[in-house]
Write a protein that holds these residues in place. Structure first.
Motif, PDB file in Angstrom:
ATOM      1  N   LEU A  22      34.951  48.533  53.479  1.00 38.25           N
ATOM      2  CA  LEU A  22      36.421  48.520  53.517  1.00 38.25           C
ATOM      3  C   LEU A  22      37.020  47.636  52.432  1.00 38.25           C
ATOM      4  O   LEU A  22      38.218  47.718  52.151  1.00 38.25           O
ATOM      5  CB  LEU A  22      36.910  48.052  54.894  1.00 38.25           C
ATOM      6  N   ASP A  23      36.193  46.786  51.806  1.00 39.54           N
ATOM      7  CA  ASP A  23      36.648  45.875  50.752  1.00 39.54           C
ATOM      8  C   ASP A  23      36.449  46.451  49.347  1.00 39.54           C
ATOM      9  O   ASP A  23      36.573  45.728  48.357  1.00 39.54           O
ATOM     10  CB  ASP A  23      35.914  44.537  50.870  1.00 39.54           C
ATOM     11  N   ALA A  24      36.163  47.734  49.240  1.00 32.85           N
ATOM     12  CA  ALA A  24      35.906  48.349  47.927  1.00 32.85           C
ATOM     13  C   ALA A  24      37.079  48.156  46.973  1.00 32.85           C
ATOM     14  O   ALA A  24      36.887  48.004  45.759  1.00 32.85           O
ATOM     15  CB  ALA A  24      35.581  49.830  48.090  1.00 32.85           C
ATOM     16  N   GLY A  25      38.288  48.143  47.482  1.00 31.63           N
ATOM     17  CA  GLY A  25      39.463  47.938  46.626  1.00 31.63           C
ATOM     18  C   GLY A  25      39.469  46.566  45.980  1.00 31.63           C
ATOM     19  O   GLY A  25      39.981  46.406  44.856  1.00 31.63           O
ATOM     20  N   ILE A  26      38.902  45.578  46.649  1.00 29.31           N
ATOM     21  CA  ILE A  26      38.815  44.227  46.066  1.00 29.31           C
ATOM     22  C   ILE A  26      37.918  44.254  44.838  1.00 29.31           C
ATOM     23  O   ILE A  26      38.199  43.604  43.836  1.00 29.31           O
ATOM     24  CB  ILE A  26      38.303  43.215  47.108  1.00 29.31           C
ATOM     25  N   VAL A  27      36.828  45.026  44.904  1.00 32.88           N
ATOM     26  CA  VAL A  27      35.922  45.151  43.755  1.00 32.88           C
ATOM     27  C   VAL A  27      36.693  45.686  42.551  1.00 32.88           C
ATOM     28  O   VAL A  27      36.601  45.143  41.445  1.00 32.88           O
ATOM     29  CB  VAL A  27      34.718  46.054  44.083  1.00 32.88           C
ATOM     30  N   THR A  28      37.482  46.728  42.758  1.00 32.21           N
ATOM     31  CA  THR A  28      38.277  47.313  41.670  1.00 32.21           C
ATOM     32  C   THR A  28      39.258  46.299  41.106  1.00 32.21           C
ATOM     33  O   THR A  28      39.372  46.138  39.881  1.00 32.21           O
ATOM     34  CB  THR A  28      39.026  48.565  42.176  1.00 32.21           C
ATOM     35  N   ASP A  29      39.970  45.589  41.988  1.00 28.83           N
ATOM     36  CA  ASP A  29      40.928  44.575  41.529  1.00 28.83           C
ATOM     37  C   ASP A  29      40.228  43.465  40.755  1.00 28.83           C
ATOM     38  O   ASP A  29      40.746  42.996  39.731  1.00 28.83           O
ATOM     39  CB  ASP A  29      41.680  43.965  42.714  1.00 28.83           C
ATOM     40  N   LEU A  30      39.071  43.055  41.217  1.00 24.60           N
ATOM     41  CA  LEU A  30      38.322  41.995  40.547  1.00 24.60           C
ATOM     42  C   LEU A  30      37.856  42.438  39.161  1.00 24.60           C
ATOM     43  O   LEU A  30      37.983  41.690  38.184  1.00 24.60           O
ATOM     44  CB  LEU A  30      37.136  41.601  41.425  1.00 24.60           C
ATOM     45  N   LEU A  31      37.360  43.659  39.055  1.00 22.36           N
ATOM     46  CA  LEU A  31      36.952  44.191  37.750  1.00 22.36           C
ATOM     47  C   LEU A  31      38.148  44.305  36.808  1.00 22.36           C
ATOM     48  O   LEU A  31      38.056  43.944  35.622  1.00 22.36           O
ATOM     49  CB  LEU A  31      36.270  45.550  37.917  1.00 22.36           C
ATOM     50  N   ASP A  32      39.284  44.787  37.301  1.00 21.60           N
ATOM     51  CA  ASP A  32      40.496  44.889  36.474  1.00 21.60           C
ATOM     52  C   ASP A  32      40.957  43.520  35.993  1.00 21.60           C
ATOM     53  O   ASP A  32      41.339  43.345  34.832  1.00 21.60           O
ATOM     54  CB  ASP A  32      41.639  45.558  37.255  1.00 21.60           C
ATOM     55  N   THR A  33      40.916  42.540  36.886  1.00 20.96           N
ATOM     56  CA  THR A  33      41.371  41.193  36.541  1.00 20.96           C
ATOM     57  C   THR A  33      40.419  40.541  35.544  1.00 20.96           C
ATOM     58  O   THR A  33      40.863  39.881  34.598  1.00 20.96           O
ATOM     59  CB  THR A  33      41.521  40.336  37.813  1.00 20.96           C
ATOM     60  N   LEU A  34      39.109  40.740  35.710  1.00 17.41           N
ATOM     61  CA  LEU A  34      38.146  40.206  34.747  1.00 17.41           C
ATOM     62  C   LEU A  34      38.393  40.812  33.365  1.00 17.41           C
ATOM     63  O   LEU A  34      38.416  40.095  32.363  1.00 17.41           O
ATOM     64  CB  LEU A  34      36.711  40.483  35.196  1.00 17.41           C
ATOM     65  N   ARG A  35      38.588  42.114  33.317  1.00 24.58           N
ATOM     66  CA  ARG A  35      38.843  42.766  32.018  1.00 24.58           C
ATOM     67  C   ARG A  35      40.094  42.192  31.355  1.00 24.58           C
ATOM     68  O   ARG A  35      40.150  42.045  30.136  1.00 24.58           O
ATOM     69  CB  ARG A  35      38.980  44.273  32.202  1.00 24.58           C
ATOM     70  N   ALA A  36      41.106  41.855  32.145  1.00 26.14           N
ATOM     71  CA  ALA A  36      42.350  41.300  31.610  1.00 26.14           C
ATOM     72  C   ALA A  36      42.158  39.890  31.052  1.00 26.14           C
ATOM     73  O   ALA A  36      42.971  39.427  30.246  1.00 26.14           O
ATOM     74  CB  ALA A  36      43.428  41.288  32.687  1.00 26.14           C
ATOM     75  N   HIS A  37      41.084  39.218  31.464  1.00 28.05           N
ATOM     76  CA  HIS A  37      40.835  37.837  31.033  1.00 28.05           C
ATOM     77  C   HIS A  37      39.547  37.704  30.216  1.00 28.05           C
ATOM     78  O   HIS A  37      39.031  36.597  30.057  1.00 28.05           O
ATOM     79  CB  HIS A  37      40.768  36.921  32.261  1.00 28.05           C
ATOM     80  N   GLU A  38      39.036  38.800  29.681  1.00 27.54           N
ATOM     81  CA  GLU A  38      37.755  38.790  28.961  1.00 27.54           C
ATOM     82  C   GLU A  38      37.722  37.817  27.794  1.00 27.54           C
ATOM     83  O   GLU A  38      36.651  37.353  27.418  1.00 27.54           O
ATOM     84  CB  GLU A  38      37.419  40.193  28.440  1.00 27.54           C
ATOM     85  N   ASP A  39      38.883  37.500  27.217  1.00 32.26           N
ATOM     86  CA  ASP A  39      38.897  36.607  26.067  1.00 32.26           C
ATOM     87  C   ASP A  39      38.498  35.173  26.438  1.00 32.26           C
ATOM     88  O   ASP A  39      38.057  34.410  25.582  1.00 32.26           O
ATOM     89  CB  ASP A  39      40.260  36.623  25.376  1.00 32.26           C
ATOM     90  N   ASN A  40      38.630  34.789  27.714  1.00 32.51           N
ATOM     91  CA  ASN A  40      38.271  33.429  28.113  1.00 32.51           C
ATOM     92  C   ASN A  40      37.581  33.359  29.479  1.00 32.51           C
ATOM     93  O   ASN A  40      37.579  32.311  30.118  1.00 32.51           O
ATOM     94  CB  ASN A  40      39.506  32.521  28.100  1.00 32.51           C
TER      95      ASN A  40
END
Length: 136
Positions: A22-40
């Protein structure tokens, strides 16, 4: 969806609960957020985006990998290092291990057992600390 980063040490020091499908959406949000901060940023735990679940994501080269309910099973070759965190300012000393073995579920909730070494192992250990409520 890209989520704001949590900076509250009290929230970050709460041990995470096991994740379920049921937490699969958290995985997606976490991956999206990591990609947004890849520079640091090279790894994130769910509590860094306000979700208290045992989910981490780690950049392995250019590929972000999700690890659900990760458990450190073996560790060897300790070393001292300094680490920073996107949620906190500055760097702090810590002990890490050169080689680790981790059991986890992948994004499809299939069991995985894998050995990691070097910088990737260090990132995983930092994110596991987040899951365990340890703030570095």
């Amino acid at each position: 969806m890209i989520k704001p980063i949590v900076h509250d040490p009290l929230q970050l020091s709460t041990p995470a609960a096991p994740a379920t499908p049921l937490d699969a959406g958290i995985v997606t949000d976490l991956l999206d957020t990591l990609r947004a901060h890849e520079d640091n940023c090279v790894g994130m735990a769910a509590n860094m985006i306000g979700q208290n679940k045992r989910i981490i994501v780690v950049l392995m080269g250019v590929l972000p990998v999700a690890m659900i309910n990760p458990q450190l099973r073996q560790k060897s070759q300790p070393f001292q290092t300094q680490e920073g965190c996107l949620s906190l300012t500055g760097e702090r000393p810590t002990t890490r291990y050169q080689t680790i073995t981790v059991d986890y579920l992948n994004q499809q909730f299939q069991p995985q057992h894998q050995q990691f070494s070097g910088f990737v192992a260090q990132i995983i250990q930092h994110e596991l600390d987040h899951c365990n409520g340890i703030v570095i």
